[in-house]
Design an enzyme around this catalytic site. Structure first.
Site, PDB file in Angstrom:
ATOM      1  N   ALA A  26       0.806  -1.228   0.000  1.00  9.67           N
ATOM      2  CA  ALA A  26       0.000   0.000   0.000  1.00  9.67           C
ATOM      3  C   ALA A  26       0.838   1.276   0.000  1.00  9.67           C
ATOM      4  CB  ALA A  26      -0.957  -0.012   1.193  1.00  9.67           C
ATOM      5  N   LYS A  77       2.467 -16.877   1.430  1.00 13.37           N
ATOM      6  CA  LYS A  77       3.677 -16.055   1.540  1.00 13.37           C
ATOM      7  C   LYS A  77       3.768 -15.387   2.892  1.00 13.37           C
ATOM      8  CE  LYS A  77       2.037 -11.624   0.708  1.00 13.37           C
ATOM      9  NZ  LYS A  77       0.652 -11.641   1.042  1.00 13.37           N
ATOM     10  N   ARG A 143       7.051  -4.629   7.314  1.00 20.41           N
ATOM     11  CA  ARG A 143       5.764  -4.150   7.839  1.00 20.41           C
ATOM     12  C   ARG A 143       5.425  -4.847   9.119  1.00 20.41           C
ATOM     13  NH1 ARG A 143       1.389  -5.096   4.007  1.00 20.41           N
ATOM     14  NH2 ARG A 143       2.559  -6.870   3.334  1.00 20.41           N
TER      15      ARG A 143
END
Length: 143
Positions: A26, A77, A143
């Site tokens: 994002a 993943k 992240r």
């Protein structure tokens, strides 16, 4: 057993459902950095419509007739990325993370073949953005 979200939507809505996964974090998308994605479709017309809708200079869209493979890559993943995060937290280097990613990709393929042997998952799907590219960006994205 394992149930895919796209199958639930397909059944619940009685409609076709395509899947979008890939290396398109994002923050990168929001800052107009180059990203890519894979759209898995069952109906080729819908795959082409989604490609026309989303393809842009900063977002390269690829399509494959493999909704199951695309969706599983997008989910599995994350498990590999947890291992990569542990590797980072323990202070291991890039070689260890590379090995985790390589072995993790092999395990993703093995999982797909074991639990979806008749789904027609294409080995090439793992080389698309939804596969290896998303795996790499998630493992290194922090992240």
């Amino acid at each position: 057993g394992v149930v895919l979200i796209s199958d639930l939507l397909r059944q619940g809505l009685n409609a076709d459902c395509s899947v979008l996964m890939g290396a398109n974090v994002a923050n990168d998308m929001a800052s107009d950095q180059f990203c890519e994605t894979t759209i898995g479709y069952k109906d080729a017309k819908n795959g082409e419509l989604f490609k026309l809708a989303f393809d842009a200079p900063a977002l390269k869209v690829g399509t494959v007739p493999d909704t199951v493979g695309v969706e599983l890559c997008g989910a599995l993943k994350n498990i590999v990325a947890i291992g990569a995060g542990y590797s980072d937290g323990l202070g291991y280097g890039g070689n260890t993370k590379a090995a985790l990613i390589r072995i993790g990709l092999k395990e993703m393929i093995k999982f797909c073949k074991m639990f979806y042997p008749t789904a027609g998952i294409d080995d090439d799907t793992f080389l698309e953005s939804c596969g290896v590219a998303d795996l790499i960006t998630t493992c290194f994205g922090g992240r």
